[in-house]
Design a protein around this motif. Sequence first.
Motif, PDB file in Angstrom:
ATOM      1  N   SER A  43      44.148  31.434 -22.554  1.00  0.00           N
ATOM      2  CA  SER A  43      43.923  32.025 -23.866  1.00  0.00           C
ATOM      3  C   SER A  43      42.424  32.197 -24.056  1.00  0.00           C
ATOM      4  O   SER A  43      41.639  31.409 -23.525  1.00  0.00           O
ATOM      5  N   GLN A  82      47.643  34.723 -28.499  1.00  0.00           N
ATOM      6  CA  GLN A  82      46.925  35.516 -27.503  1.00  0.00           C
ATOM      7  C   GLN A  82      47.001  34.877 -26.112  1.00  0.00           C
ATOM      8  O   GLN A  82      46.059  34.955 -25.326  1.00  0.00           O
ATOM      9  N   GLN A  84      48.086  34.440 -22.283  1.00  0.00           N
ATOM     10  CA  GLN A  84      48.290  35.363 -21.175  1.00  0.00           C
ATOM     11  C   GLN A  84      48.748  34.563 -19.966  1.00  0.00           C
ATOM     12  O   GLN A  84      48.342  33.416 -19.785  1.00  0.00           O
ATOM     13  N   ASN A 105      52.545  37.376 -27.703  1.00  0.00           N
ATOM     14  CA  ASN A 105      51.562  36.950 -26.716  1.00  0.00           C
ATOM     15  C   ASN A 105      51.560  37.988 -25.601  1.00  0.00           C
ATOM     16  O   ASN A 105      52.235  39.016 -25.707  1.00  0.00           O
ATOM     17  N   ASN A 106      50.811  37.759 -24.551  1.00  0.00           N
ATOM     18  CA  ASN A 106      50.676  38.744 -23.473  1.00  0.00           C
ATOM     19  C   ASN A 106      51.180  38.191 -22.143  1.00  0.00           C
ATOM     20  O   ASN A 106      50.435  38.146 -21.166  1.00  0.00           O
TER      21      ASN A 106
END
Length: 121
Positions: A43, A82, A84, A105-106
């Motif tokens: 993150s 956020q 990843q 989120n990614n």
Amino acid sequence: MENHIFLLMLLFLVQYYSVSISASLSHETDQQALLAFKDLVTSPSHFLENNWTKKTSFCSWFGVTCSPKRQRVVALRLPDMQLQGTISFSLANFSFLSMLNLENNNFHGGIPFVLGHLPRL
């Protein structure tokens, strides 16, 4: 008669220690699963790296909810963080998990199919 009392006491002690060991291993399994998840995720703020440490009980980590009685992970809520990375297969070790929220989120890759086998999720 004394032999019976001794055997009952011995049986009680064996049962007590086996339950204690089992609970300890369960806690260890949940902590290791969370740490494995953290290892695959990043993150921008490094929030999980700073918050999820072995210095504190994993039940007090941000986004983690444990059952009060067994101290097992029942919910993992990390929306809008956020984050990843990929979702770890280790989450399938949460046999008491009933809530998983990782929305907004990614993450890339698929959702581990083993999560579908968790009976409470």
